[in-house]
Design an enzyme around this catalytic site. Structure first.
Site, PDB file in Angstrom:
ATOM      1  N   ARG A  55       0.857  -1.184   0.000  1.00 56.21           N
ATOM      2  CA  ARG A  55       0.000   0.000   0.000  1.00 56.21           C
ATOM      3  C   ARG A  55       0.894   1.235   0.000  1.00 56.21           C
ATOM      4  NH1 ARG A  55       1.728   2.009   3.952  1.00 56.21           N
ATOM      5  NH2 ARG A  55       0.510   3.866   3.557  1.00 56.21           N
ATOM      6  N   GLY A  56       0.237   2.409  -0.145  1.00 54.84           N
ATOM      7  CA  GLY A  56       0.996   3.645  -0.295  1.00 54.84           C
ATOM      8  C   GLY A  56       1.237   3.856  -1.775  1.00 54.84           C
ATOM      9  N   ALA A  57       0.904   5.051  -2.272  1.00 54.58           N
ATOM     10  CA  ALA A  57       0.847   5.264  -3.722  1.00 54.58           C
ATOM     11  C   ALA A  57       2.112   4.829  -4.483  1.00 54.58           C
ATOM     12  CB  ALA A  57       0.498   6.732  -3.997  1.00 54.58           C
ATOM     13  N   ARG A  89      -7.278  -0.737  -7.253  1.00 50.91           N
ATOM     14  CA  ARG A  89      -7.655   0.402  -6.382  1.00 50.91           C
ATOM     15  C   ARG A  89      -7.764   1.645  -7.279  1.00 50.91           C
ATOM     16  NH1 ARG A  89      -4.417   1.042  -0.816  1.00 50.91           N
ATOM     17  NH2 ARG A  89      -6.337   2.132  -0.233  1.00 50.91           N
ATOM     18  N   GLN A 184      -2.608   2.879   9.730  1.00 48.41           N
ATOM     19  CA  GLN A 184      -1.284   2.940   9.082  1.00 48.41           C
ATOM     20  C   GLN A 184      -0.294   3.782   9.898  1.00 48.41           C
ATOM     21  OE1 GLN A 184      -4.213   3.380   7.553  1.00 48.41           O
ATOM     22  NE2 GLN A 184      -4.144   2.852   5.384  1.00 48.41           N
ATOM     23  N   ASP A 225      -2.026  10.697  -2.650  1.00 52.94           N
ATOM     24  CA  ASP A 225      -2.328   9.623  -3.604  1.00 52.94           C
ATOM     25  C   ASP A 225      -2.543  10.152  -5.005  1.00 52.94           C
ATOM     26  OD1 ASP A 225      -3.007   8.364  -0.884  1.00 52.94           O
ATOM     27  OD2 ASP A 225      -2.873   6.711  -2.312  1.00 52.94           O
ATOM     28  N   ASN A 235      -5.605  12.287  -0.216  1.00 51.25           N
ATOM     29  CA  ASN A 235      -4.745  11.498   0.658  1.00 51.25           C
ATOM     30  C   ASN A 235      -5.643  10.776   1.658  1.00 51.25           C
ATOM     31  OD1 ASN A 235      -2.037  10.675   1.439  1.00 51.25           O
ATOM     32  ND2 ASN A 235      -2.347  11.857   3.315  1.00 51.25           N
TER      33      ASN A 235
HETATM   34  O1  MRU Z   1      -4.788   3.295   1.748  1.00 49.99           O
HETATM   35  P1  MRU Z   1      -3.304   3.519   1.744  1.00 49.99           P
HETATM   36  O2  MRU Z   1      -2.642   3.046   2.988  1.00 49.99           O
HETATM   37  O3  MRU Z   1      -2.662   2.973   0.484  1.00 49.99           O
HETATM   38  O4  MRU Z   1      -3.166   5.082   1.703  1.00 49.99           O
HETATM   39  C1  MRU Z   1      -1.883   5.634   1.724  1.00 49.99           C
HETATM   40  C2  MRU Z   1      -1.855   7.104   1.850  1.00 49.99           C
HETATM   41  O5  MRU Z   1      -2.861   7.771   1.916  1.00 49.99           O
HETATM   42  C3  MRU Z   1      -0.501   7.724   1.764  1.00 49.99           C
HETATM   43  O6  MRU Z   1      -0.453   8.905   2.513  1.00 49.99           O
HETATM   44  C4  MRU Z   1      -0.163   8.050   0.302  1.00 49.99           C
HETATM   45  O7  MRU Z   1      -0.332   6.910  -0.504  1.00 49.99           O
HETATM   46  C5  MRU Z   1       1.208   8.559   0.131  1.00 49.99           C
HETATM   47  S1  MRU Z   1       2.384   7.288   0.371  1.00 49.99           S
HETATM   48  C6  MRU Z   1       3.941   7.869   0.126  1.00 49.99           C
END
Ligand code: MRU
Length: 343
Positions: A55-57, A89, A184, A225, A235
């Site tokens: 996870r995380g963009a 996603r 997270q 994101d 985000n």
């Molecule tokens: O649902 P997630 O955990 O994938 O969401 C992640 C976030 O919102 C992060 O802040 C974003 O992806 C930036 S990660 C460098």
């Protein structure tokens, strides 16, 4: 990222490729358990992105880039695999950007996927170098969700400047929003900060306003994101309210992200697709019900923060105001190879 496992220090990335297997840290079970998961085909990758093993963009983008390379090495139609991966996603721009990039170079998919991921790591490092300039000594920084190395293959986006601040001898302190419902912040950001020896405290999501109003927060840095042409950004759910609170309390609010997160085809944040996840994520904590079974829940996973709340965008090319984003847009027109050559 350096991690300490059973007294041994090792250097690991959130996701990597050992053809034909994609390897990733299972982000669902940290901090209790550190486990590497093997992803052997497109269906497994789809599940891993959807269920947030990765996870995380930028990390999602990296896994997706490898996914196209993997499909090619397994002899699967890469365009078809790309479609499946993209449907996992909806919100993070990096997912679409990464798949399209590797598909454009599908004859050498593995080489380009690796180049893409190396570039994400270098971009994340440079975000740290540029963002460190904004952090004075002994500053108290609020962050939301996890925008660390786990979310960005290595270094992180929002956490990269904080890592660099520590490395350059400053003493940053981090307020870590727990980030309901998937936690997270409490699980992943706190784990990374422990690994790095960075001072921090986890706070309940609803504590940030009190901390800001009582002058216990010097600045806020979050990830993103998807950032649209005008600087609005999506985000993790809860980011918007932190940004409004920061403005109300005169606190600088920064967004850290690489070029792959910017979607210049979208004029404003109103067009960003917002993922809605399962009711169970809200109604249960670690499988234990916390609400009456008769109650329904609503679980939007992201929110959109308008550009007027953002002090600056910390990128691999420098720190920009929303009015300066056209400079970045021009960078996006250069091929990724040209962009990499500039680093
Ligand atoms: O649902 P997630 O955990 O994938 O969401 C992640 C976030 O919102 C992060 O802040 C974003 O992806 C930036 S990660 C460098």
């Amino acid at each position: 990222m350096k991690i300490n496992l059973n007294g041994k220090t090792s250097d690991v990335k959130a996701v990597w490729y050992e053809e034909p297997v994609i390897k990733m840290i299972d982000q669902r079970i940290l901090p209790e358990t550190f486990k590497i998961v093997d992803i052997k085909n497109t269906a497994e990758l789809y599940d891993a992105i959807k269920n947030m093993t990765v996870r995380g963009a930028p990390s999602i983008g990296a896994a997706a880039a490898y996914g196209v390379a993997q499909a090619k090495s397994l002899g699967i139609e890469v365009e078809e695999a790309g479609k499946v991966i993209k449907s996992s996603r909806p919100t993070a721009n990096d997912l679409f950007f990464a798949v399209d990039f590797v598909l454009q170079h599908k004859e050498q998919a593995k080489r380009y996927a690796e180049m893409y991921v190396d570039s994400i790591v270098e971009r994340s490092r440079l975000i740290g170098v540029n963002g460190n300039e904004l952090i004075g000594n002994n500053k108290r920084i609020l962050t939301h969700c996890n925008a660390g190395a786990l979310a960005s293959v290595d270094y992180g986006t929002a956490l990269s400047p904080i890592r660099m601040a520590k490395e350059s001898g400053k003493k940053p302190f981090v307020w870590v929003d727990e980030t309901r419902p998937r936690l997270q912040g409490a699980r992943l950001t706190a784990w990374e900060l422990v690994q790095e020896g960075i001072e921090h405290k986890v706070i309940a999501d609803n504590a940030a306003g009190f901390l800001m109003a009582t002058e216990q927060v010097d600045l806020a840095i979050v990830g993103a994101d998807r950032i649209t042409k005008n600087g609005d950004f999506a985000n993790k759910i809860g980011t918007y309210e932190k940004a409004v609170l920061a403005k109300e309390n005169g606190i600088n609010f920064y967004v850290a992200a690489p070029l792959s997160t910017f979607d210049f085809s979208m004029e404003s944040g109103q067009g960003i697709p917002i993922e809605v996840r399962s009711e169970e994520e809200v109604k249960e904590v670690k499988g234990v019900p916390i609400s009456p079974k008769e109650s329904m829940a609503y679980n939007p996973a992201f929110d959109v923060t308008p550009n007027r709340y953002v002090t600056g965008y910390i990128t691999e090319y420098g720190v920009f105001k929303s009015s300066q984003l056209p400079i970045l847009k021009d960078k996006g027109k250069e091929s990724i190879i040209e962009q990499i050559e500039q680093f």
